[in-house]
Structures are given as structure tokens and as C-alpha cells.
Write a protein that holds these residues in place. Structure first.
Motif, PDB file in Angstrom:
ATOM      1  N   PHE A 274       0.851  -1.192   0.000  1.00  0.00           N
ATOM      2  CA  PHE A 274       0.000   0.000   0.000  1.00  0.00           C
ATOM      3  C   PHE A 274       0.881   1.234   0.000  1.00  0.00           C
ATOM      4  N   ALA A 275       0.436   2.259  -0.722  1.00  0.00           N
ATOM      5  CA  ALA A 275       1.084   3.564  -0.667  1.00  0.00           C
ATOM      6  C   ALA A 275       0.023   4.648  -0.766  1.00  0.00           C
ATOM      7  N   LYS A 276       0.220   5.713  -0.014  1.00  0.00           N
ATOM      8  CA  LYS A 276      -0.660   6.887  -0.055  1.00  0.00           C
ATOM      9  C   LYS A 276       0.209   8.126  -0.154  1.00  0.00           C
ATOM     10  N   GLN A 277      -0.133   8.991  -1.096  1.00  0.00           N
ATOM     11  CA  GLN A 277       0.614  10.239  -1.252  1.00  0.00           C
ATOM     12  C   GLN A 277      -0.335  11.385  -1.567  1.00  0.00           C
ATOM     13  N   THR A 278       0.062  12.580  -1.199  1.00  0.00           N
ATOM     14  CA  THR A 278      -0.716  13.776  -1.505  1.00  0.00           C
ATOM     15  C   THR A 278       0.131  14.729  -2.333  1.00  0.00           C
ATOM     16  N   GLU A 279      -0.413  15.144  -3.480  1.00  0.00           N
ATOM     17  CA  GLU A 279       0.286  16.082  -4.353  1.00  0.00           C
ATOM     18  C   GLU A 279      -0.014  17.525  -3.914  1.00  0.00           C
ATOM     19  N   MET A 297       2.658   4.362  -7.335  1.00  0.00           N
ATOM     20  CA  MET A 297       2.665   2.954  -7.733  1.00  0.00           C
ATOM     21  C   MET A 297       3.978   2.281  -7.351  1.00  0.00           C
ATOM     22  N   SER A 298       5.073   2.973  -7.590  1.00  0.00           N
ATOM     23  CA  SER A 298       6.388   2.425  -7.267  1.00  0.00           C
ATOM     24  C   SER A 298       6.528   2.161  -5.771  1.00  0.00           C
ATOM     25  N   ASP A 299       6.035   3.085  -4.961  1.00  0.00           N
ATOM     26  CA  ASP A 299       6.136   2.923  -3.504  1.00  0.00           C
ATOM     27  C   ASP A 299       5.296   1.753  -3.012  1.00  0.00           C
ATOM     28  N   ALA A 300       4.124   1.540  -3.616  1.00  0.00           N
ATOM     29  CA  ALA A 300       3.280   0.408  -3.217  1.00  0.00           C
ATOM     30  C   ALA A 300       3.962  -0.913  -3.559  1.00  0.00           C
ATOM     31  N   ILE A 301       4.565  -0.977  -4.741  1.00  0.00           N
ATOM     32  CA  ILE A 301       5.282  -2.190  -5.149  1.00  0.00           C
ATOM     33  C   ILE A 301       6.435  -2.467  -4.191  1.00  0.00           C
ATOM     34  N   ALA A 302       7.161  -1.417  -3.825  1.00  0.00           N
ATOM     35  CA  ALA A 302       8.277  -1.579  -2.884  1.00  0.00           C
ATOM     36  C   ALA A 302       7.775  -2.014  -1.512  1.00  0.00           C
ATOM     37  N   ASP A 303       6.622  -1.471  -1.079  1.00  0.00           N
ATOM     38  CA  ASP A 303       6.049  -1.846   0.213  1.00  0.00           C
ATOM     39  C   ASP A 303       5.719  -3.336   0.250  1.00  0.00           C
ATOM     40  N   GLY A 414      -7.839  16.889  -5.347  1.00  0.00           N
ATOM     41  CA  GLY A 414      -7.057  17.380  -4.233  1.00  0.00           C
ATOM     42  C   GLY A 414      -5.691  16.727  -4.141  1.00  0.00           C
ATOM     43  N   GLY A 415      -5.345  15.927  -5.154  1.00  0.00           N
ATOM     44  CA  GLY A 415      -4.035  15.275  -5.156  1.00  0.00           C
ATOM     45  C   GLY A 415      -3.916  14.104  -4.214  1.00  0.00           C
ATOM     46  N   GLU A 416      -5.055  13.479  -3.883  1.00  0.00           N
ATOM     47  CA  GLU A 416      -5.035  12.303  -3.001  1.00  0.00           C
ATOM     48  C   GLU A 416      -4.845  11.046  -3.841  1.00  0.00           C
ATOM     49  N   ASN A 417      -3.735  10.371  -3.668  1.00  0.00           N
ATOM     50  CA  ASN A 417      -3.411   9.181  -4.451  1.00  0.00           C
ATOM     51  C   ASN A 417      -3.183   7.980  -3.538  1.00  0.00           C
ATOM     52  N   SER A 418      -3.700   6.828  -3.937  1.00  0.00           N
ATOM     53  CA  SER A 418      -3.411   5.602  -3.201  1.00  0.00           C
ATOM     54  C   SER A 418      -3.332   4.427  -4.145  1.00  0.00           C
ATOM     55  N   VAL A 419      -2.487   3.473  -3.797  1.00  0.00           N
ATOM     56  CA  VAL A 419      -2.292   2.271  -4.617  1.00  0.00           C
ATOM     57  C   VAL A 419      -2.226   1.068  -3.683  1.00  0.00           C
ATOM     58  N   LEU A 420      -2.945   0.009  -4.048  1.00  0.00           N
ATOM     59  CA  LEU A 420      -2.921  -1.251  -3.312  1.00  0.00           C
ATOM     60  C   LEU A 420      -2.254  -2.332  -4.159  1.00  0.00           C
ATOM     61  N   ILE A 421      -1.565  -3.248  -3.525  1.00  0.00           N
ATOM     62  CA  ILE A 421      -1.080  -4.457  -4.168  1.00  0.00           C
ATOM     63  C   ILE A 421      -1.838  -5.629  -3.536  1.00  0.00           C
ATOM     64  N   LEU A 422      -2.564  -6.372  -4.372  1.00  0.00           N
ATOM     65  CA  LEU A 422      -3.367  -7.506  -3.937  1.00  0.00           C
ATOM     66  C   LEU A 422      -2.786  -8.762  -4.548  1.00  0.00           C
TER      67      LEU A 422
END
Length: 427
Positions: A274-279, A297-303, A414-422
């Protein structure tokens, strides 16, 4: 060492489907839930196509809740109670007996419906051009249909009381990324050893007058122009012209792998990253080069402890707006480079519209079923790419495929981004 986080239950109500499996089956057969909303059309909304839940369904859910002694609830709360109960039943778990548990339920602020605007108009003085809000609010306090009784956290309050969540209760309101953030936050609490169980999900019911009017004025909604409503959500297609609104709610029951195994639960899949970032770019858009999306996306993959080579499928945010689809396409190409053409991409919003806060949770539920069935869902209405979306491998029909890891995107205003890896259960 972080705990592994598993999915043991799924609950969903969305468009014309009353469960996640039903919705998955509908989309696999290229059936859209988008249709004309006659009530909105009667109010004069020109682009009234949306993936709405019938008033008869909401009325039946209200009857069920009243029979259980609950007060009158808003539509988002009704949907959440139904989907959450389904997820808990599916997980076959006695939530009340769990000590270390949390509730993470995303829901954005609710908007006024046409009936509320009519009530507000009664307090407008045309001679002064002012509205007596004090009188309006005083009358609303005694009115069962009051907008001010329909709180953003109402569903979380009801579920917390019903299932005795008294440790961690959160209601993320991070725009269109909120559902993914709710799932990811619950995942983090379990992975870090603070909770054993988390009920995570989201709910939204925005197929009504004010949200539709607002997004139409903003230019984000697809114009109907006499077309078949089911055909106007076209993610990544050169003819895309805007998104379609959707109603829905979805929940996942998350547990630490150890907790699930100890009680003999069936594991449906894993939340592994999972990764969450705000622009800080613009409230309605992100950098066109996709750099912020790619970083998330890169941070979620690394997580998840993976590399780009491990991603077998992308469940895209894919709203069908020119800006989002171009930016997301750029991000995918920036991150995956030469691998881009080999990674299948799906947008569920082509069939169910955009349910804002709920979309990330709904798409996570569908991704878990994709992993179980080893089947890629199609992107409806996609025919041809444009210059920006060229090179994206858009899935056009239900396709059996070996899938181990899915990347699921949720990008919001609002620049709210999140990515999940399932991830799938190991064979």
C-alpha cells in the motif's frame, strides 16, 4: 517482521448487483450497470446516465434496518450496513468476540438532494437575496428527513456500535482515493501488529441531483447526447468524454495470516502492499507526465517487497476523463517502460461508473475475485487508443490469465493518491 495480511471476507452492493460475485459475473459478460436515471432526467439533468441503486432496493434495506431497531439512516449508511454484514458473514467470524479490531470506513461528505434544496428555498428572502439558515437548521432538527441528520460518519457510528468496535474507528474522506486508503490503512494496522482484524471498506450514494449537477458544471461528467447510457463510459478510448457517476459500497474482512489460520478461516487473497501520497499540483488534476502517479505505484510495489516484473495486472483508476486517463497512461509507461505492453489493464468504471470514495474498495473486491478465478475482467466500450493512451494493453474481453499480483490504483481530487497491491493465495 511485518505480519502478512489476508482477506477472509467480501461484501458488496453496487449498481444492479447485490454481491461481489454477482457484479464480477455481470462485468465478465460485458454487462453494464449504467442506465438512465428517470428521476434525475425529470429534474432537468441533461446527462442523467449513472450506475444508481434502485429506490426500491434502498427502501427494502431501510425496512430491514428499522426492523433491527436502527433509526432512519442515509443511503450511504444503508449500503454500508448491508455490505459490511455480507463481508462478516462471508468471513464466518464473530467480530464482537475479537479484542484487537478496527473499523476503517471511507465516505465523502454528502450532498443536498433536490428535495433538500426545495426545503432551503422556503427560507430565501427575494427582497434581500439572503437565506435564513438559522431558521432552516432549527426546523431541520425536528425533521426526520433532515440533511443535517445525515452525517458523513453515520455508517461508521452504526457499525461501530453494532459490532463493538471500540479500539480504532476511522472515516477517511480523501475524495476518490478514500476507499483504497481505508483498505490500506487497515492493512497497515494489522501488518504492524497493532490489530488482529480490520473491517475495511467504503460507501457512497452520489447519484442524486446536486452531485450530478456539480460534476456536470465542472465538465467532468460524460455528456449523454442521445447515446445508449451503457456505452458512454470509455476509459482509455480516444472518444472518452468524461466519467459516469455510480452508487455502491464494498467491504473486505482483513486479518493477520496467523489469526486467520488459527481460527481455520478460508483465505481469499492477500493485501501485500500500500502507498498513499498527496500532491500539491491542482485540485482537479495531476501533472500530465504521470510522475506523481508513478511514484505512488512504485512505492506500493516496494512496500510489498516486489519489483515491476512481479505485477501481472493493473486495475486502473480509469475514470474515462481525458485528463485522468492520459495522466495514468503516462504513469504506467513511465514506471513499467518496456513491460507496459505486456501488462493487461482493466477499468471497472467502464461498467459500474465512478462511485468516488467507494470505488477503491469495490475495485479491491473485484481484484480479489480476479485472483481467485484467474480471470481478467474486460474494459467495456474501449475501441481505439489516442496518442496519450497508445501502448496501454487494455483488456477488452474476459480473459483467463495467470495472475499472482494485481496493482490497483485510486487517484482523487485534491491530489489524493493511493495504490494497493493484492496478491493470490499460493498454490
Amino acid at each position: 517482521m511485518a505480519n502478512k495480511v489476508v482477506v477472509t471476507g467480501i461484501g458488496l452492493i453496487c449498481g444492479q448487483a447485490m454481491s461481489a460475485n454477482e457484479l464480477f459475473e455481470r462485468i465478465s459478460q460485458c454487462q453494464s450497470s449504467v442506465r438512465k436515471n428517470e428521476k434525475l432526467a425529470a429534474y432537468g439533468v441533461t446527462n442523467s446516465a449513472c450506475s444508481f441503486i434502485d429506490e426500491q432496493v434502498l427502501a427494502a434495506l431501510d425496512v430491514q434496518c428499522r426492523a433491527q431497531g436502527l433509526p432512519q439512516l442515509s443511503a450511504p449508511a444503508l449500503l454500508a450496513i448491508y455490505a459490511a454484514a455480507q463481508a462478516i458473514e462471508n468471513a464466518d467470524i464473530n467480530v464482537k468476540s475479537i479484542e484487537r479490531k478496527g473499523l476503517f470506513l471511507a465516505c465523502n461528505k454528502q450532498s443536498l438532494e433536490a428535495e433538500h434544496l426545495l426545503g432551503l428555498a422556503k427560507h430565501f428572502d427575494p427582497t434581500t437575496g439572503k437565506v435564513d439558515l438559522d431558521m432552516f437548521m432549527e426546523m431541520q432538527r425536528h425533521e426526520k428527513q433532515s440533511y443535517f441528520h445525515k452525517r458523513q460518519d453515520m455508517a461508521a457510528l452504526v457499525l461501530a456500535e453494532r459490532y463493538e468496535f471500540d479500539d480504532v474507528v476511522m472515516t477517511p474522506g480523501d475524495a476518490c482515493a478514500a476507499g483504497g486508503i481505508a483498505v490500506g490503512t487497515g492493512y497497515r494496522y494489522i501488518a504492524q501488529g497493532e490489530l488482529d482484524v480490520a473491517l475495511v471498506g467504503a460507501t457512497e450514494a452520489m447519484c442524486n441531483y446536486m452531485p450530478m449537477l456539480s460534476f456536470s458544471i465542472l465538465g467532468a461528467l460524460a455528456p449523454q447526447s442521445g447515446e445508449d447510457p451503457a456505452s458512454i463510459s470509455r476509459p482509455f478510448d480516444r472518444a472518452r468524454s468524461g466519467f459516469v457517476m455510480g452508487d455502491g459500497s464494498a467491504f473486505l474482512m482483513l486479518e493477520s495470516e496467523q489469526h486467520a489460520q488459527a481460527r481455520g478461516a478460508k483465505i481469499l487473497g492477500y493485501v501485500s502492499g500500500f502507498a498513499k501520497q498527496t500532491e500539491s499540483w491542482r485540485i482537479t488534476s495531476s501533472p500530465k507526465d504521470g510522475s506523481d502517479y508513478a511514484r505512488c505505484m512504485s512505492d506500493a510495489i516496494a512496500d510489498a517487497g516486489l519489483s515491476i516484473n512481479d505485477i501481472d495486472h493493473i486495475n486502473a483508476h480509469g475514470t474515462s476523463t481525458e485528463q485522468n486517463d492520459s495522466c495514468e497512461s503516462a504513469a504506467i509507461k513511465k514506471l513499467f517502460g518496456e513491460l507496459t505492453a505486456s501488462i493487461p489493464v482493466t477499468s471497472n468504471k467502464s461498467a459500474i461508473g465512478h462511485s468516488l470514495a467507494a470505488s477503491g474498495a469495490i475495485e479491491a473486491a473485484l481484484s480479489i475475485i480476479s485472483l481467485q478465478q484467474q480471470l481478467l475482467l474486460p474494459t467495456l466500450n474501449f475501441c481505439e487508443s489516442d496518442e496519450d493512451t497508445a501502448g496501454i494493453n487494455v483488456v477488452q474481453q474476459a480473459t483467463p490469465s495467470k495472475i499472482k499480483h494485481i496493482l490497483s490504483n485510486s487517484f482523487g481530487f485534491g491530489g489524493e493518491n493511493s495504490v494497493l497491491i493484492l496478491s493470490a493465495v499460493a498454490e
